[in-house]
Design an enzyme around this catalytic site. Structure first.
Site, PDB file in Angstrom:
ATOM      1  N   GLU A 207       0.250  -4.569 -11.037  1.00 34.84           N
ATOM      2  CA  GLU A 207      -1.116  -4.619 -10.509  1.00 34.84           C
ATOM      3  C   GLU A 207      -2.083  -4.726 -11.691  1.00 34.84           C
ATOM      4  O   GLU A 207      -2.498  -3.709 -12.248  1.00 34.84           O
ATOM      5  CB  GLU A 207      -1.443  -3.357  -9.685  1.00 34.84           C
ATOM      6  CG  GLU A 207      -0.634  -3.245  -8.404  1.00 34.84           C
ATOM      7  CD  GLU A 207      -1.173  -2.184  -7.447  1.00 34.84           C
ATOM      8  OE1 GLU A 207      -2.170  -1.507  -7.790  1.00 34.84           O
ATOM      9  OE2 GLU A 207      -0.591  -2.043  -6.360  1.00 34.84           O
TER      10      GLU A 207
ATOM     11  N   ASP B  34      -9.716  -0.117  -8.743  1.00 30.64           N
ATOM     12  CA  ASP B  34      -9.222  -1.492  -8.734  1.00 30.64           C
ATOM     13  C   ASP B  34     -10.354  -2.370  -9.229  1.00 30.64           C
ATOM     14  O   ASP B  34     -11.415  -2.435  -8.608  1.00 30.64           O
ATOM     15  CB  ASP B  34      -8.811  -1.918  -7.318  1.00 30.64           C
ATOM     16  CG  ASP B  34      -7.531  -1.228  -6.872  1.00 30.64           C
ATOM     17  OD1 ASP B  34      -6.807  -0.702  -7.732  1.00 30.64           O
ATOM     18  OD2 ASP B  34      -7.273  -1.219  -5.646  1.00 30.64           O
TER      19      ASP B  34
ATOM     20  N   SER C 242      -1.354   7.726  -2.931  1.00 34.88           N
ATOM     21  CA  SER C 242      -2.089   6.745  -3.725  1.00 34.88           C
ATOM     22  C   SER C 242      -2.967   7.438  -4.749  1.00 34.88           C
ATOM     23  O   SER C 242      -3.594   8.459  -4.458  1.00 34.88           O
ATOM     24  CB  SER C 242      -2.977   5.896  -2.813  1.00 34.88           C
ATOM     25  OG  SER C 242      -3.908   5.167  -3.586  1.00 34.88           O
TER      26      SER C 242
ATOM     27  N   ALA D 140       0.839  -1.207   0.000  1.00 28.84           N
ATOM     28  CA  ALA D 140       0.000   0.000   0.000  1.00 28.84           C
ATOM     29  C   ALA D 140       0.873   1.256   0.000  1.00 28.84           C
ATOM     30  O   ALA D 140       2.044   1.229   0.377  1.00 28.84           O
ATOM     31  CB  ALA D 140      -0.920   0.007   1.210  1.00 28.84           C
TER      32      ALA D 140
ATOM     33  N   HIS E  37      -5.670   6.353  -5.592  1.00 30.71           N
ATOM     34  CA  HIS E  37      -7.055   6.238  -5.104  1.00 30.71           C
ATOM     35  C   HIS E  37      -7.454   7.493  -4.319  1.00 30.71           C
ATOM     36  O   HIS E  37      -8.627   7.825  -4.241  1.00 30.71           O
ATOM     37  CB  HIS E  37      -7.217   4.989  -4.236  1.00 30.71           C
ATOM     38  CG  HIS E  37      -7.111   3.728  -5.024  1.00 30.71           C
ATOM     39  ND1 HIS E  37      -8.149   3.230  -5.771  1.00 30.71           N
ATOM     40  CD2 HIS E  37      -6.069   2.888  -5.211  1.00 30.71           C
ATOM     41  CE1 HIS E  37      -7.759   2.118  -6.377  1.00 30.71           C
ATOM     42  NE2 HIS E  37      -6.488   1.895  -6.056  1.00 30.71           N
TER      43      HIS E  37
ATOM     44  N   HIS F 206      -5.361  -2.443 -11.371  1.00 28.42           N
ATOM     45  CA  HIS F 206      -5.429  -0.995 -11.087  1.00 28.42           C
ATOM     46  C   HIS F 206      -5.464  -0.188 -12.393  1.00 28.42           C
ATOM     47  O   HIS F 206      -4.469  -0.114 -13.113  1.00 28.42           O
ATOM     48  CB  HIS F 206      -4.234  -0.596 -10.234  1.00 28.42           C
ATOM     49  CG  HIS F 206      -4.211   0.852  -9.827  1.00 28.42           C
ATOM     50  ND1 HIS F 206      -4.376   1.271  -8.518  1.00 28.42           N
ATOM     51  CD2 HIS F 206      -4.044   1.982 -10.551  1.00 28.42           C
ATOM     52  CE1 HIS F 206      -4.312   2.599  -8.470  1.00 28.42           C
ATOM     53  NE2 HIS F 206      -4.107   3.059  -9.695  1.00 28.42           N
TER      54      HIS F 206
HETATM   55 ZN   LIG Z   1      -5.333   0.404  -6.891  1.00 27.00          ZN
END
Ligand SMILES: [Zn+2]
Length: 296
Positions: free
Chosen positions: A211, A168, A159, A153, A161, A214
């Site tokens: 990822e 995600d 981030s 994280a 986000h 993402h």
């Molecule tokens: Zn993500």
């Protein structure tokens, strides 16, 4: 926003053998090297518009769809009043995908972009999408970081986000690197303005592990140029900074993308009547995207 793009894409998808048409969509990317600040003038490749000068203020560096946020670069201007909705409480607003839990939040704007993309996937028979995470406020990012640690994280403010521009995305069928949903997004998300933000072969550039779930919204034409050139966001922003002006044609629509370094009194030239968008890069400048004829 840019309904015409989605309209054209949808028409093509409906009327054709689908994916085969797309490898050529970004058929013309011409680059112009200049050692000085870009001046928007009329050349055969450039977009011909009556121009006006507008002032760019330094806070514009920190707003827009092209903000770079990563391990090294945090969000500079935190918008605590972020316009987001709890999806589980607004199920009438969307269709065609599931939610991992009832905490998922997205801005209405990102929800609309995502829904358009998912509708297109459904027409291809790919329809087991789940949203695992959307917008996260500072507090929940901090909790996540405490729980998962720095390997998995990002600290609060680092981030995507927290920016509200990333989702995600999972599949109800399998892990994303094996699921049809993951494969479809990898091939098609760029047509809807999304990019796979942390690809497997770019971990050294992004500083983030692979990822496959993402996805980041950057918008067209940026996602198309990134796909065409295999750029991650770090590379794309460097590329714009280096070239200063990039022109591209997507679906016979011209775009001219210019990078400007922003200091206290920066003025830029934009079309007097045409469409343009300004986004900061979250570091030192703005990217101005001018749309050519036919963009309404
Ligand atoms: Zn993500």
């Amino acid at each position: 926003m840019k309904k015409w793009i989605f309209g054209i894409v949808l028409c093509l998808l409906l009327g054709s053998g689908i994916a085969q048409k797309y490898p050529n969509i970004v058929s013309e990317i011409s680059l112009r090297d200049t050692g000085e600040a870009p001046k928007v003038t009329t050349t055969p490749e450039r977009i011909d518009h009556a121009l006006k000068a507008v002032k760019v203020t330094s806070d514009q560096i920190y707003k827009g769809n092209l903000l770079l946020v990563n391990k090294d670069i945090p969000i500079q201007e935190w918008d605590s009043e972020s316009n987001v909705i709890h999806l589980s409480q607004n199920e009438e607003l969307f269709d065609g995908f599931g939610l991992m839990d009832d905490t998922i939040q997205l801005s209405p704007n990102l929800l609309q972009k995502f829904s358009t993309m998912i509708e297109a996937a459904e027409k291809d028979g790919v329809n087991h999408f789940i949203i695992n995470s959307g917008y996260r406020d500072m507090e929940s990012q901090h909790e996540l970081y405490q729980q998962l640690g720095p390997e998995v994280a990002m600290p609060a403010g680092h981030s995507e986000h927290n920016l509200g521009l990333s989702i995600d995305i999972g599949s109800a069928l399998a892990k994303m690197d094996q699921a049809p949903e993951g494969k479809w997004l990898k091939d098609n998300a760029w047509k809807y303005g999304f990019i796979l933000r942390y690809p497997e072969d770019k971990t050294e550039v992004t500083g983030t592990m692979y990822e496959p779930w993402h996805y980041r919204y950057v918008g067209l034409p940026h996602s198309a140029i990134m796909q065409e050139n295999n750029f991650v966001l770090e590379e794309y922003l460097n590329f714009l900074k280096e070239k200063m002006i990039v022109t591209t044609t997507i679906d016979q629509q011209n775009y001219e993308i210019s990078y400007y370094s922003v200091s206290r009194n920066t003025s830029i030239l934009v079309p007097r009547n045409g469409h343009y968008e300004i986004s900061g890069n979250n570091v030192d400048g703005v990217i101005v995207t001018v749309h050519g004829e036919g963009n309404e």
